[in-house]
Design a protein around this motif. Structure first.
Motif, PDB file in Angstrom:
ATOM      1  N   ILE A 179      46.331  69.921  -4.035  1.00 31.64           N
ATOM      2  CA  ILE A 179      45.462  70.187  -5.180  1.00 31.64           C
ATOM      3  C   ILE A 179      44.174  70.787  -4.642  1.00 31.64           C
ATOM      4  N   LEU A 180      43.873  72.010  -5.065  1.00 31.20           N
ATOM      5  CA  LEU A 180      42.692  72.700  -4.563  1.00 31.20           C
ATOM      6  C   LEU A 180      41.467  72.456  -5.440  1.00 31.20           C
ATOM      7  N   GLU A 181      41.719  72.189  -6.711  1.00 27.90           N
ATOM      8  CA  GLU A 181      40.619  71.978  -7.657  1.00 27.90           C
ATOM      9  C   GLU A 181      41.077  71.053  -8.761  1.00 27.90           C
ATOM     10  N   GLU A 182      40.194  70.192  -9.225  1.00 25.19           N
ATOM     11  CA  GLU A 182      40.501  69.353 -10.382  1.00 25.19           C
ATOM     12  C   GLU A 182      39.218  69.147 -11.181  1.00 25.19           C
ATOM     13  N   ARG A 183      39.361  69.157 -12.495  1.00 30.08           N
ATOM     14  CA  ARG A 183      38.205  68.892 -13.349  1.00 30.08           C
ATOM     15  C   ARG A 183      38.648  68.379 -14.714  1.00 30.08           C
ATOM     16  N   VAL A 184      37.750  67.710 -15.370  1.00 30.66           N
ATOM     17  CA  VAL A 184      38.003  67.170 -16.707  1.00 30.66           C
ATOM     18  C   VAL A 184      37.602  68.231 -17.726  1.00 30.66           C
ATOM     19  N   LEU A 185      38.531  68.591 -18.613  1.00 30.70           N
ATOM     20  CA  LEU A 185      38.239  69.572 -19.652  1.00 30.70           C
ATOM     21  C   LEU A 185      37.689  68.917 -20.910  1.00 30.70           C
ATOM     22  N   ALA A 186      38.209  67.747 -21.223  1.00 29.37           N
ATOM     23  CA  ALA A 186      37.791  66.997 -22.414  1.00 29.37           C
ATOM     24  C   ALA A 186      38.278  65.566 -22.222  1.00 29.37           C
ATOM     25  N   ASP A 187      38.037  64.725 -23.196  1.00 34.37           N
ATOM     26  CA  ASP A 187      38.472  63.341 -23.093  1.00 34.37           C
ATOM     27  C   ASP A 187      39.983  63.269 -22.898  1.00 34.37           C
ATOM     28  N   LYS A 188      40.409  62.718 -21.770  1.00 41.62           N
ATOM     29  CA  LYS A 188      41.816  62.522 -21.427  1.00 41.62           C
ATOM     30  C   LYS A 188      42.585  63.829 -21.179  1.00 41.62           C
ATOM     31  N   ILE A 189      41.881  64.942 -21.015  1.00 41.38           N
ATOM     32  CA  ILE A 189      42.524  66.229 -20.738  1.00 41.38           C
ATOM     33  C   ILE A 189      41.999  66.763 -19.403  1.00 41.38           C
ATOM     34  N   TYR A 190      42.921  67.065 -18.488  1.00 45.41           N
ATOM     35  CA  TYR A 190      42.554  67.415 -17.119  1.00 45.41           C
ATOM     36  C   TYR A 190      43.160  68.753 -16.705  1.00 45.41           C
ATOM     37  N   LEU A 191      42.461  69.454 -15.828  1.00 40.22           N
ATOM     38  CA  LEU A 191      42.943  70.716 -15.259  1.00 40.22           C
ATOM     39  C   LEU A 191      43.030  70.558 -13.749  1.00 40.22           C
ATOM     40  N   MET A 192      44.115  71.101 -13.169  1.00 38.84           N
ATOM     41  CA  MET A 192      44.276  71.100 -11.722  1.00 38.84           C
ATOM     42  C   MET A 192      44.804  72.454 -11.262  1.00 38.84           C
ATOM     43  N   VAL A 193      44.253  72.932 -10.152  1.00 42.70           N
ATOM     44  CA  VAL A 193      44.743  74.143  -9.505  1.00 42.70           C
ATOM     45  C   VAL A 193      45.510  73.696  -8.264  1.00 42.70           C
ATOM     46  N   VAL A 194      46.787  74.092  -8.198  1.00 44.67           N
ATOM     47  CA  VAL A 194      47.683  73.603  -7.142  1.00 44.67           C
ATOM     48  C   VAL A 194      48.208  74.772  -6.318  1.00 44.67           C
ATOM     49  N   GLU A 195      48.260  74.579  -5.011  1.00 40.24           N
ATOM     50  CA  GLU A 195      48.806  75.608  -4.130  1.00 40.24           C
ATOM     51  C   GLU A 195      50.325  75.534  -4.156  1.00 40.24           C
ATOM     52  N   ALA A 196      50.948  76.563  -4.729  1.00 35.84           N
ATOM     53  CA  ALA A 196      52.406  76.629  -4.845  1.00 35.84           C
ATOM     54  C   ALA A 196      52.810  78.100  -4.829  1.00 35.84           C
ATOM     55  N   PRO A 197      52.789  78.735  -3.662  1.00 39.03           N
ATOM     56  CA  PRO A 197      52.980  80.186  -3.547  1.00 39.03           C
ATOM     57  C   PRO A 197      54.273  80.725  -4.156  1.00 39.03           C
ATOM     58  N   ARG A 198      55.386  80.028  -3.930  1.00 39.81           N
ATOM     59  CA  ARG A 198      56.665  80.545  -4.438  1.00 39.81           C
ATOM     60  C   ARG A 198      56.715  80.521  -5.954  1.00 39.81           C
ATOM     61  N   VAL A 199      56.116  79.490  -6.558  1.00 35.65           N
ATOM     62  CA  VAL A 199      56.066  79.423  -8.021  1.00 35.65           C
ATOM     63  C   VAL A 199      55.153  80.528  -8.549  1.00 35.65           C
ATOM     64  N   ALA A 200      53.983  80.666  -7.933  1.00 40.37           N
ATOM     65  CA  ALA A 200      53.022  81.675  -8.377  1.00 40.37           C
ATOM     66  C   ALA A 200      53.589  83.089  -8.261  1.00 40.37           C
ATOM     67  N   LYS A 201      54.391  83.324  -7.264  1.00 40.80           N
ATOM     68  CA  LYS A 201      54.959  84.654  -7.028  1.00 40.80           C
ATOM     69  C   LYS A 201      55.938  85.052  -8.124  1.00 40.80           C
ATOM     70  N   ASN A 202      56.624  84.069  -8.711  1.00 40.68           N
ATOM     71  CA  ASN A 202      57.728  84.384  -9.623  1.00 40.68           C
ATOM     72  C   ASN A 202      57.510  84.005 -11.083  1.00 40.68           C
ATOM     73  N   CYS A 203      56.447  83.278 -11.404  1.00 43.43           N
ATOM     74  CA  CYS A 203      56.305  82.768 -12.773  1.00 43.43           C
ATOM     75  C   CYS A 203      55.854  83.842 -13.755  1.00 43.43           C
ATOM     76  N   GLN A 204      56.108  83.566 -15.038  1.00 41.34           N
ATOM     77  CA  GLN A 204      55.691  84.429 -16.135  1.00 41.34           C
ATOM     78  C   GLN A 204      55.131  83.549 -17.248  1.00 41.34           C
ATOM     79  N   PRO A 205      54.346  84.126 -18.156  1.00 43.03           N
ATOM     80  CA  PRO A 205      53.840  83.349 -19.284  1.00 43.03           C
ATOM     81  C   PRO A 205      54.989  82.716 -20.080  1.00 43.03           C
ATOM     82  N   GLY A 206      54.782  81.498 -20.519  1.00 40.95           N
ATOM     83  CA  GLY A 206      55.790  80.796 -21.311  1.00 40.95           C
ATOM     84  C   GLY A 206      56.628  79.820 -20.507  1.00 40.95           C
ATOM     85  N   GLU A 207      56.640  79.971 -19.182  1.00 43.29           N
ATOM     86  CA  GLU A 207      57.460  79.100 -18.339  1.00 43.29           C
ATOM     87  C   GLU A 207      56.695  77.822 -17.984  1.00 43.29           C
TER      88      GLU A 207
END
Length: 293
Positions: free
Chosen positions: A4-32
């Motif tokens: 996990i490279l970054e984590e932050r609270v967006l709102a009450d009980k809602i969280y955002l995380m940026v994760v290092e996952a090169p193979r997923v990032a290389k192949n993903c598309q919106p909606g997946e």
């Protein structure tokens, strides 16, 4: 391991995380979506992809704490890691397969409710990157529960914000904004994409059907296992049995039986309910969860 490279609270009980996952990032598309697992004892959690950076090899996920597993997950910090980070899974949004030049001739309206704002963002961002302008409505109960407003404002053609209590933006439900834009402001849309709580998507679809506006919904809120094995996300779409995780998660909203899906999900949570579903659904019951008795 997937750090996990970054984590932050967006709102009450809602969280955002940026994760290092090169193979997923290389192949993903919106909606997946991806499936994350914290450790050997952890539960498999399906989460729609909120953003991705192919060059940096990162995936952004957003989640809300709704049970023990997501509560544990919310305690993870930058520097911690996921044991598993599997994806991309599901099917990409249909418009990804279309000719961008043809898409420029269509007018899209995206409607996001609550945490549903997270999967809407990469879709609108993709359109912006391909020179396609789309309007966006985001709604929440209160101002404090709104998420990703600045990010969406940067990529939307026009962004409309509404809160149930009127504490910010317009006052009322997202359906009221849709009706106002179409009937009072004369906006013309060719496609609506609605993502949010099941009850929100149901009422959006009831309205857009009345307005003769084709609508796509994402049924990621009802996914449990995410691989088609458990059968929890069984749904009827146009009189056909589908599973949100493998056949979707996006479907024609005017064909989804929302009442059946919401009722089924409540029943699926109990042993007695699963047994009753097995009896009622007969040969179409999935049974992969191994808990139906």
């Amino acid at each position: 391991m997937y750090p996990i490279l970054e984590e932050r609270v967006l709102a009450d009980k809602i969280y955002l995380m940026v994760v290092e996952a090169p193979r997923v990032a290389k192949n993903c598309q919106p909606g997946e979506f991806v499936i994350v697992k914290m450790d050997e004892e952890g539960e498999r959690i399906p989460l729609t992809i909120c953003d991705y950076d192919r060059e940096k090899g990162t995936i952004t996920i957003v989640f809300q704490t709704v049970g023990a597993s997501t509560e544990r997950m919310s305690s993870l910090k930058a520097g911690d890691s996921f044991l598993d980070f599997v994806g991309p899974l599901g099917n990409p949004s249909e418009f990804v397969k279309e000719d961008p030049e043809a898409l420029k001739k269509k007018k899209y309206l995206f409607v996001a409710g609550g945490v549903g704002t997270a999967p809407v963002y990469p879709q609108v961002k993709w359109m912006k990157e391909h020179g396609i302008e789309a309007d966006v409505i985001i709604g929440a109960k209160t101002k404090e529960l709104l998420i990703l407003e600045p990010e969406l404002e940067a990529v939307a053609g026009t962004l409309y914000v509404t809160t149930d209590d009127g504490s910010y933006g317009r006052k009322g439900m997202v359906t009221e904004v849709i009706r106002d834009l179409v009937q009072n402001e004369g906006k013309k849309y060719d496609v609506c994409v609605a993502i949010g709580p099941m009850i929100m998507m149901k009422f959006v679809c009831l309205l857009t059907k009345e307005l003769n506006l084709p609508t796509i919904v994402s049924l990621n809120p009802i996914m449990v296992d995410g691989t088609g094995m458990c059968g929890a996300c069984r749904v009827t779409v146009g009189e056909q049995v589908k599973f949100a995780c493998v056949d979707g998660p996006e479907f024609d909203g005017h064909l989804v039986n929302f009442d059946e899906a919401m009722k089924r999900q409540q029943m699926y949570k109990t042993e007695e309910g699963r047994a009753l579903l097995k009896l009622r659904e007969g040969s179409t019951h999935h049974g992969g969860c191994k808990n139906c008795g």
